[in-house]
Design a protein around this motif. Structure first.
Motif: not given
Length: 585
Positions: A269-275, A277-284, A552-555
């Motif tokens: 509920f927090r982040s944009s899909q673009m953010i 996506d970065h989190a998923e690339r780092l830790c899928p 950090g990314i997912t904050r």
């Protein structure tokens, strides 16, 4: 309270359950909902709930939500605490006489105290070690067999020597709260039975960061009665290995108590899909986390910049972005891998007049006894925010504990709220005298101390200590070249309130927080991951650094900025920025 279908299922499960919750999935809301459901099981019975969290911030949030959503008197059925506070208040303080080492009692010693630092220095000197290792003692922990979790260059015999010195003085440090609670509950089944009989439900947040020692305490309780467990965690957010956290224990203990593991919260509920996506690339994840909140379609791609200095990057790129996106300072944050990287940035930004909150933002140490009382009074006077009143009440009890209050009053009772109202009124009356911040601070310390003495809560000597701490705050401000004559009450309140300033946090401290905009500085190889882990080829620690970066990314809700220095032979961006597939560099 509006819940998703998955959150409703999690809240209403009548059996033991483990909920895997991705970042921003509303796990705190789910935990609070579960607490409210469980309260129906214990109201007007001898039983209680224990709600255990990892940080005091989370404790405050849950306490506030209980006050907001619960019924009158519900706090009488809930023990909301960190695991350390729980072990101290409900095990050690009741049963310490069973410990041969502390039959005459004990005193908990914080790492910030002068006595603690003196004992560490004496220990290091006796072993012929450099005083620089003093910082390594702040993160000590123990395994169930009593041996230390060694996450530093300090030899085990030095650590054991330090603990023996504490024991001789009748002192217990932070990690030993857990260790001695474990000794008591594992060696005396009657203690486990007493805990198990008291609680019908135990709710544990951030279960992925539970240490082996803490798991053994839970196991001892489980073996002594019919406690029900509600566990919430996420293996991809396990970042406290240095404190003994073992993410695999999450599933191990859940299996032992036959917990239902079918519910996963994978909607962010927090982040944009673009953010996301970065989190998923780092830790899928499988299935992947998806953005489902109001920021889902926010169309700003995370950005990476290279700078000569981080403060310049903040002033020239981050702050203009906040202005363009209409994001207030209080909804923004700067993260760094380590606290000392924030201090230099804080000094430079403070000198530039940028309002900041966090390490290095105060012109005095936060540990001064009167600091937090004064800040929260000023915050309330400046904002009239109910949360600041609640935080002041919490801080008052912390100070009374330090001053060894002459009589006990119940936290969050009518009496305690009346006392807080007296303190706020006193601060308001002094403010109406048009005093500057420093004059107000000195006068307020005397007035607050006088109120607490009149109420027979502290002694005259303790009152003098409280007043002296205010004078020390002023002395430190002068040393830090603060213009004390222009310091206002609103300025003091701002130090307690991150809602009007850019927040400064380490990546570890950022856990559990969220901001519209986040800048992560010093994302370099050797910092993320740490050079010692790289040198030792410690794959487990390197992967924990990956998870730390993921946290950090997912904050970030809307805007995410990565910041590195311009590369040279000694400074290269982190592998987590450079590796194939992440799409950052």
């Amino acid at each position: 309270m509006i819940l998703t279908p998955e959150q409703i299922v999690a809240s209403n499960c009548a059996d033991n359950s483990l909920i895997i919750a991705c970042p921003g999935s509303g796990k705190t809301r789910t935990l609070i909902s579960k607490m409210l459901v469980c309260l129906d099981d214990v109201r007007h019975t001898p039983h209680r709930l224990a709600i255990l969290t990892y940080t005091n911030t989370a404790v405050h949030e849950i306490e506030f939500r209980l006050w907001e959503y619960g019924e009158s008197g519900d706090s009488d059925y809930c023990d909301i605490a960190t695991i350390h506070s729980f072990c101290l208040s409900y095990i050690l303080q009741h049963f310490y006489e069973f410990l041969p080492e502390y039959t005459d009692g004990f005193t908990v010693i914080p790492t910030s105290s002068a006595t603690y630092k003196a004992l560490v220095s004496e220990t290091l000197e006796s072993f012929g070690m450099d005083p620089k290792y003093i910082l390594g003692f702040e993160n000590l922990n123990r395994l169930p067999d009593g041996s230390p979790v060694v996450g530093s260059d300090i030899p085990e015999e030095v650590i054991q020597g330090f603990w023996e010195k504490l024991q001789q003085e009748g002192l217990i440090d932070f990690p030993n709260i857990i260790y001695y609670a474990y000794k008591l509950i594992s060696e005396h089944r009657s203690i486990g039975e007493a805990i198990a009989a008291k609680y019908k439900w135990i709710l544990v947040d951030e279960f992925q960061d539970t240490s082996a020692l803490q798991i053994e305490i839970f196991r001892a309780i489980e073996q002594c009665g019919s406690v029900k467990w509600f566990l919430v965690g996420d293996p991809l957010q396990s970042i406290f290995g240095f404190a003994g956290a073992v993410p695999e224990k999450l599933y191990e203990f859940a299996a032992e108590v036959h917990a239902d593991m079918s519910v996963e919260l994978l909607g962010n509920f927090r982040s944009s899909q673009m953010i996301v996506d970065h989190a998923e690339r780092l830790c899928p994840r499988h299935p992947p986390m998806e953005s489902i909140g109001i920021n889902k379609d926010f169309g700003v791609e995370p950005q990476h910049i290279q700078v000569d200095s981080f403060s310049n990057g903040i002033v020239e790129t981050f702050i203009p972005a906040l202005s363009e996106l209409k994001i207030p300072f209080g909804s923004s944050a700067i993260f760094a891998p380590w606290w000392f990287q924030l201090y230099q940035v804080a000094r430079e930004l403070r000198n530039l007049g940028v309002p900041i909150y966090g390490p290095g933002s105060r012109p005095y140490k936060r540990t001064h006894m009167f600091a937090m009382i004064a800040e929260h009074i000023c915050e309330f006077l400046s904002t009239n925010n109910a949360r600041s009143f609640h935080r002041l009440e919490k801080e008052l009890f912390n100070v009374l504990d330090q001053l060894e209050s002459k009589r006990q009053i119940r936290k969050y009772s009518f009496e305690s709220r009346l006392i807080v109202q007296k303190l706020v009124r006193a601060g308001q009356e002094l403010d109406e005298g048009n005093r500057d911040g420093v004059s107000w601070l000195e006068a307020a310390a005397k007035r607050v101390a006088g109120i607490l003495v009149d109420l027979e809560l502290i002694t005259d000597d303790a009152a003098e200590m409280l007043c002296h701490s205010a004078l020390e705050m002023v002395e430190e401000m002068i040393l830090n070249k603060v213009d004390i004559f222009t310091l206002s009450i609103a300025d003091l309140g701002m130090f307690a309130d991150g809602t009007r300033s850019i927040n400064l946090l380490t990546l570890h401290k950022a856990k559990g927080r969220e901001f519209d905009a986040v800048a992560i500085i010093d994302v370099h190889e050797g910092k993320l991951p740490h050079y010692l882990d790289i040198k030792a080829h410690d794959l487990a620690r390197i992967e924990e650094s990956r998870r730390l970066f993921y946290v950090g990314i997912t904050r970030a809700r809307k805007y995410l900025l990565y910041m590195t220095k311009r590369p040279d032979w000694n400074t290269q961006p982190s592998r987590f920025l450079r590796e194939e597939g992440l799409g950052i560099l």
